[in-house]
Design a protein around this motif. Structure first.
Motif, PDB file in Angstrom:
ATOM      1  N   SER A  60       0.914  -1.294   0.102  1.00 25.13           N
ATOM      2  CA  SER A  60      -0.201   0.082   0.285  1.00 25.13           C
ATOM      3  C   SER A  60       1.652   1.319  -0.058  1.00 25.13           C
ATOM      4  O   SER A  60       0.644   2.158  -0.738  1.00 25.13           O
ATOM      5  N   GLU A  61       2.347   1.252   0.851  1.00 26.95           N
ATOM      6  CA  GLU A  61       3.161   2.336   0.188  1.00 26.95           C
ATOM      7  C   GLU A  61       3.544   2.236  -1.386  1.00 26.95           C
ATOM      8  O   GLU A  61       3.774   3.511  -1.448  1.00 26.95           O
ATOM      9  N   VAL A  62       3.696   1.815  -1.985  1.00 29.27           N
ATOM     10  CA  VAL A  62       4.537   2.001  -2.478  1.00 29.27           C
ATOM     11  C   VAL A  62       3.105   2.122  -3.456  1.00 29.27           C
ATOM     12  O   VAL A  62       3.608   3.378  -5.001  1.00 29.27           O
ATOM     13  N   GLU A  63       2.466   1.531  -3.631  1.00 26.13           N
ATOM     14  CA  GLU A  63       1.274   1.771  -4.205  1.00 26.13           C
ATOM     15  C   GLU A  63       0.481   4.280  -4.044  1.00 26.13           C
ATOM     16  O   GLU A  63       0.374   4.769  -5.079  1.00 26.13           O
ATOM     17  N   ALA A  64       0.836   4.412  -2.635  1.00 27.12           N
ATOM     18  CA  ALA A  64       1.118   5.044  -2.328  1.00 27.12           C
ATOM     19  C   ALA A  64       1.911   6.206  -3.307  1.00 27.12           C
ATOM     20  O   ALA A  64       1.626   7.557  -3.348  1.00 27.12           O
ATOM     21  N   TYR A  65       2.953   5.771  -2.955  1.00 25.38           N
ATOM     22  CA  TYR A  65       4.379   6.761  -3.843  1.00 25.38           C
ATOM     23  C   TYR A  65       3.882   6.589  -4.937  1.00 25.38           C
ATOM     24  O   TYR A  65       3.887   7.334  -5.762  1.00 25.38           O
ATOM     25  N   CYS A  66       3.172   5.502  -6.100  1.00 30.91           N
ATOM     26  CA  CYS A  66       3.149   5.790  -7.258  1.00 30.91           C
ATOM     27  C   CYS A  66       2.202   6.737  -7.636  1.00 30.91           C
ATOM     28  O   CYS A  66       1.741   7.673  -8.775  1.00 30.91           O
ATOM     29  N   ALA A  67       0.745   6.941  -6.373  1.00 31.09           N
ATOM     30  CA  ALA A  67       0.492   8.002  -6.460  1.00 31.09           C
ATOM     31  C   ALA A  67       0.519   9.313  -6.263  1.00 31.09           C
ATOM     32  O   ALA A  67       0.072  10.319  -7.109  1.00 31.09           O
ATOM     33  N   SER A  68       1.335   9.522  -5.491  1.00 32.83           N
ATOM     34  CA  SER A  68       2.144  10.862  -5.674  1.00 32.83           C
ATOM     35  C   SER A  68       2.696  11.551  -6.585  1.00 32.83           C
ATOM     36  O   SER A  68       2.628  12.439  -7.235  1.00 32.83           O
ATOM     37  N   LEU A  69       3.183   9.938  -7.590  1.00 35.71           N
ATOM     38  CA  LEU A  69       4.191  10.441  -8.928  1.00 35.71           C
ATOM     39  C   LEU A  69       2.779  10.842  -9.629  1.00 35.71           C
ATOM     40  O   LEU A  69       2.942  12.118 -10.785  1.00 35.71           O
ATOM     41  N   ARG A  70       1.500  10.560  -9.689  1.00 32.42           N
ATOM     42  CA  ARG A  70       0.493  10.840 -10.358  1.00 32.42           C
ATOM     43  C   ARG A  70       0.028  12.059 -10.742  1.00 32.42           C
ATOM     44  O   ARG A  70       0.145  13.104 -11.379  1.00 32.42           O
TER      45      ARG A  70
END
Length: 73
Positions: A60-70
């Motif tokens: 879930s942290e990796v997904e949050a990181y990806c979302a912040s990049l988007r």
């Protein structure tokens, strides 16, 4: 009990998700190098947990990181 030391925490055996991700797993998901993943950890932009000498990631942290990049595009 996990204790936070910046972007790296020291995880206990029963902390977190059932399936931790490794650095190679995260690099594949982000389509980047292991070095980039380690750089992002050290910069505090990607949360990792330390298990011995190894880093582990909550998916879930990796997904949050990806979302912040988007969002920054």
């Amino acid at each position: 009990m996990a204790r936070n030391t910046g972007s790296v925490s020291h995880a206990g055996p029963n902390d977190g998700p059932a399936q931790w991700l490794k650095v190679d797993d995260v690099a594949r998901r982000l389509n980047c190098s292991r070095t980039f993943v380690l750089t992002e950890i050290r910069a505090g932009r990607l949360l990792a947990f330390r298990v011995g000498r190894h880093f582990r990631f909550d998916p879930s942290e990796v997904e949050a990181y990806c979302a912040s990049l988007r969002q920054t595009r």
